[in-house]
Motif scaffolding. Structure first.
Motif, short mmCIF file in Angstrom:
data_model
loop_
_atom_site.label_atom_id
_atom_site.label_comp_id
_atom_site.label_asym_id
_atom_site.label_seq_id
_atom_site.Cartn_x
_atom_site.Cartn_y
_atom_site.Cartn_z
N PHE A 288 0.82 -1.21 0.00
CA PHE A 288 0.00 0.00 0.00
C PHE A 288 0.85 1.26 0.00
O PHE A 288 0.38 2.32 -0.45
CB PHE A 288 -0.98 -0.01 1.17
CG PHE A 288 -2.22 -0.80 0.89
CD1 PHE A 288 -3.21 -0.28 0.09
CD2 PHE A 288 -2.38 -2.09 1.39
CE1 PHE A 288 -4.36 -1.00 -0.20
CE2 PHE A 288 -3.51 -2.82 1.10
CZ PHE A 288 -4.51 -2.28 0.31
N CYS A 289 2.07 1.19 0.48
CA CYS A 289 2.98 2.33 0.30
C CYS A 289 3.21 2.59 -1.19
O CYS A 289 3.27 3.74 -1.63
CB CYS A 289 4.31 2.06 1.00
SG CYS A 289 4.27 2.27 2.79
N GLY A 290 3.31 1.52 -1.96
CA GLY A 290 3.44 1.68 -3.41
C GLY A 290 2.20 2.28 -4.02
O GLY A 290 2.28 3.13 -4.93
N ALA A 291 1.01 1.90 -3.53
CA ALA A 291 -0.23 2.43 -4.07
C ALA A 291 -0.35 3.93 -3.85
O ALA A 291 -0.98 4.64 -4.63
CB ALA A 291 -1.43 1.72 -3.44
N ALA A 292 0.28 4.43 -2.78
CA ALA A 292 0.21 5.86 -2.48
C ALA A 292 0.96 6.70 -3.52
O ALA A 292 0.76 7.92 -3.59
CB ALA A 292 0.79 6.13 -1.09
N LEU A 293 1.82 6.06 -4.33
CA LEU A 293 2.64 6.79 -5.29
C LEU A 293 2.10 6.73 -6.72
O LEU A 293 2.71 7.30 -7.62
CB LEU A 293 4.07 6.24 -5.27
CG LEU A 293 4.77 6.21 -3.90
CD1 LEU A 293 6.12 5.53 -4.01
CD2 LEU A 293 4.92 7.62 -3.36
N LEU A 294 0.98 6.04 -6.92
CA LEU A 294 0.51 5.78 -8.28
C LEU A 294 -0.47 6.83 -8.76
O LEU A 294 -1.10 7.55 -7.98
CB LEU A 294 -0.15 4.39 -8.34
CG LEU A 294 0.73 3.21 -7.90
CD1 LEU A 294 -0.03 1.91 -8.07
CD2 LEU A 294 2.04 3.19 -8.68
N GLY A 295 -0.59 6.90 -10.08
CA GLY A 295 -1.52 7.84 -10.71
C GLY A 295 -2.09 7.24 -11.97
O GLY A 295 -1.95 6.04 -12.23
N PRO A 296 -2.73 8.05 -12.81
CA PRO A 296 -3.36 7.54 -14.04
C PRO A 296 -2.40 6.76 -14.91
O PRO A 296 -1.28 7.21 -15.18
CB PRO A 296 -3.84 8.83 -14.73
CG PRO A 296 -4.02 9.81 -13.63
CD PRO A 296 -2.93 9.49 -12.63
N GLY A 297 -2.84 5.59 -15.33
CA GLY A 297 -2.05 4.77 -16.25
C GLY A 297 -1.06 3.82 -15.61
O GLY A 297 -0.47 2.99 -16.31
N ASP A 298 -0.86 3.88 -14.29
CA ASP A 298 0.11 3.00 -13.63
C ASP A 298 -0.51 1.64 -13.34
O ASP A 298 -0.58 1.18 -12.20
CB ASP A 298 0.59 3.65 -12.32
CG ASP A 298 1.42 4.90 -12.55
OD1 ASP A 298 2.07 4.98 -13.60
OD2 ASP A 298 1.40 5.78 -11.67
N LEU A 299 -0.91 0.96 -14.39
CA LEU A 299 -1.69 -0.26 -14.22
C LEU A 299 -0.82 -1.45 -13.83
O LEU A 299 -1.20 -2.25 -12.98
CB LEU A 299 -2.46 -0.57 -15.51
CG LEU A 299 -3.39 0.55 -16.01
CD1 LEU A 299 -4.21 0.05 -17.19
CD2 LEU A 299 -4.29 1.05 -14.90
N LEU A 300 0.33 -1.59 -14.45
CA LEU A 300 1.21 -2.71 -14.09
C LEU A 300 1.69 -2.59 -12.66
O LEU A 300 1.75 -3.59 -11.92
CB LEU A 300 2.40 -2.76 -15.06
CG LEU A 300 2.08 -3.19 -16.49
CD1 LEU A 300 3.36 -3.16 -17.35
CD2 LEU A 300 1.47 -4.59 -16.51
#
Length: 397
Positions: A288-300
């Motif tokens: 979930f730390c990784g999820a906090a850094l994601l935005g549009p298009g970061d599907l992989l």
């Protein structure tokens, strides 16, 4: 084979649980025309009854150990009938009133069977293996319940009711088969001396430090799972901009949990279930730390998050019930212990629903893109709750 005979019932129980909480409200609102205000009132009242009845049902099951098999069979029969009745309400009459009555019956029957089932597994000779089978079959049932009703409801409107009738029949047959296999082939649960009155149960709970030490970390961890589960579709649709990929991500999540169960079970035999549970929570924090850094298009990248969080879910599912079973002691009944566990899990689900008005207060509007408030609630808050759970588990022995 004995573990498999025990674990099979996990599939139909999970297949009933998901529609009761997720799909039926939308079905009654969109297909049957129940207004949102009375629908919300019915759901709140039924879920409140469901949450509060669990410790009572657990206590009563402890007092009727010799008749638990009969109560489980009766509960399964009522669950199968109520499940069908919820999908197939009378075409004339008030669907809201029918929903209220059938939800109370379905929730009660499901809780009765589930608490007795959990208590049964807690005292099997090879509890870790039995729990792994139970949770693995539960994940399979959850996948089926997330796909089949959705496909039926999205199809031809004229075929919805006939197809739901077939689905309800198949569900009843699967539940009956799983119950028969359990009662005939699963190893019997060990008989235990249980308190006979409420005062005795409360006294034993007060004395049992090991059980009390588990309650806070279990609740915090359950809340850390319930919050992102509530917000997942909003995050996928608005933060990632990929609502059409929601099914793929959910499949990655539940699939990783199913694949991770045997690994956690094997590791727990070497390191102990408590240490493995903490490792699972740390893995979830990393995801979930990784999820906090994601935005549009970061599907992989989000697919990797789902796999990590799903693998961690395997530890959350398999290990706390084993820890509770070991902590019960000689006098506190397993039904009462698991009744409290299920109450805490449902309380976490109820509190997770408050994340939606919180997001609205912070300015988030579904369908208008993500932002810091959605990321904070979906990714950062669960990490904080997981770390609190890890800290609280330090008092667990």
């Amino acid at each position: 084979m004995s573990n498999a005979a025990y674990g099979l019932l996990g599939a139909p129980l999970a297949m009933a649980a998901l529609p009761l909480f997720v799909q039926l409200p939308a079905y009654y609102a969109t297909h049957l025309g129940v207004a949102l205000a009375p629908l919300g009132g019915v759901l709140f009242a039924a879920r409140l009854i469901d949450m509060l009845q669990d410790p009572l049902l657990g206590h009563l099951l402890d007092r009727a150990q010799a008749q638990q098999r009969r109560w489980m069979a009766l509960g399964a029969a009522v669950l199968a009938l109520a499940f069908a009745a919820l999908w197939l309400p009378p075409q004339a009459g008030a669907p809201g009133a029918w929903l209220a009555l059938m939800l109370v019956l379905a929730y009660g029957a499901h809780s009765l069977v589930n608490i007795a089932y959990l208590a049964w597994g807690a005292h099997l000779p090879r509890a870790l293996g039995a729990v792994a089978w139970r949770e693995g079959m539960g994940l399979a049932g959850m996948l089926a319940a997330s796909l089949v009703p959705a496909a039926i409801l999205a199809g031809d409107a004229a075929q919805v009711r006939p197809r739901l009738a077939v689905y309800s029949l198949v569900y009843a047959l699967l539940l009956l088969l799983a119950m028969l296999v359990l009662l005939r082939y699963a190893p019997p649960a060990a008989s235990r001396t249980a308190p006979q009155g409420w005062r005795d149960t409360l006294r034993e709970l007060t004395r049992n430090r090991a059980v009390r030490a588990l309650l806070l970390p279990y609740f915090l961890n359950a809340l850390s799972v319930a919050v992102p589960a509530t917000l997942a579709l909003f995050y996928i649709g608005d933060q990632l901009g990929a609502p059409q990929q929601a099914g793929v991500f959910l499949a990655c999540y539940f699939g990783a949990a199913a694949c991770g169960l045997p690994a956690w079970t094997a590791l727990a035999r070497k390191l102990g279930p408590l240490r493995c549970w903490r490792l699972g929570m740390l893995l979830s924090v990393a995801g979930f730390c990784g999820a906090a850094l994601l935005g549009p298009g970061d599907l992989l990248a989000y697919g990797a998050v789902c796999i990590a969080a799903g693998a961690a879910l395997g530890a959350d599912l398999a290990l706390p019930p084993v820890l509770l079973g070991r902590a019960l002691g000689a006098h506190l009944g397993a039904g009462a212990g698991f009744g409290i566990f299920t109450l805490l899990g449902k309380l976490a689900l109820a509190l997770a629903g408050l994340s939606l008005p919180l997001l609205a207060w912070l300015g988030y509007q579904p369908g208008h893109g993500g932002g810091p408030s959605l990321t904070l609630a979906y990714a950062v808050l669960p990490c904080f709750l997981k770390l609190l759970a890890i800290a609280a588990s330090r008092s667990t022995t």
